[in-house]
Scaffold this active site. Sequence first.
Site: not given
Length: 226
Positions: A167-168, A43
Amino acid sequence: IKSHPSERPFAVQIFGSKPDAMARAACIVAEEGADIIDINMGCPVKKVTKTGAGASLMKDPKLAQNIVSAVRLACTVPLTVKIRSGWSPEQPSAVETAHILEECGVDAITVHPRFATQGYSGNADWGLIANIKEKVRIPVIGNGDINSASDALLMKRETGCDGLMIGRAAVRNPWIFRQIIQMQKGQPIHEPDLSDRRRLIMEHYNFLSDVMEEHGAALRMRGLLL
């Protein structure tokens, strides 16, 4: 860490910068039913990295080793770690980190091949995924710039990775997983129509309403749909 009974295997990601606290967190989520624990070393968000957690651990291999070793010792469920290319182009550390993680006994590594300083800008360097796949014996999961079913199969071919993390793109297109399977089988790709989208939106909203009050669920949905 609430989950639906049908959501198995159920993985929970934890992040932090203190080995003892991370070990306790891993035990808590395992006791609550997590089938897999993932340690976040990728992250790039400032509120995470300023505490020494997330992608900041790519700058401190010794601390990363201590955290992963503590979690591995405390918890018997499968353990995975998500990493980035490194903190910055001047500090490429992914290959070194992958070796450390393998020595610590993790069961798989997820590689997002961007530097923390890039955030989500620029292009993911899939060549790094292929490089790490060649250097370690444990499974490597590829992540980054998978925006369609064809992207997913292309990453698999180009990198030889053992699995994919999306993910996105999955937020924008929750059907992508089914589409990948369809493409693998040589079947026509299902493109959702308006009724498919409405049905999924309402299903997701109803699930959210089960775990939070309706106003909060509506606000959460608004953020997802904009």
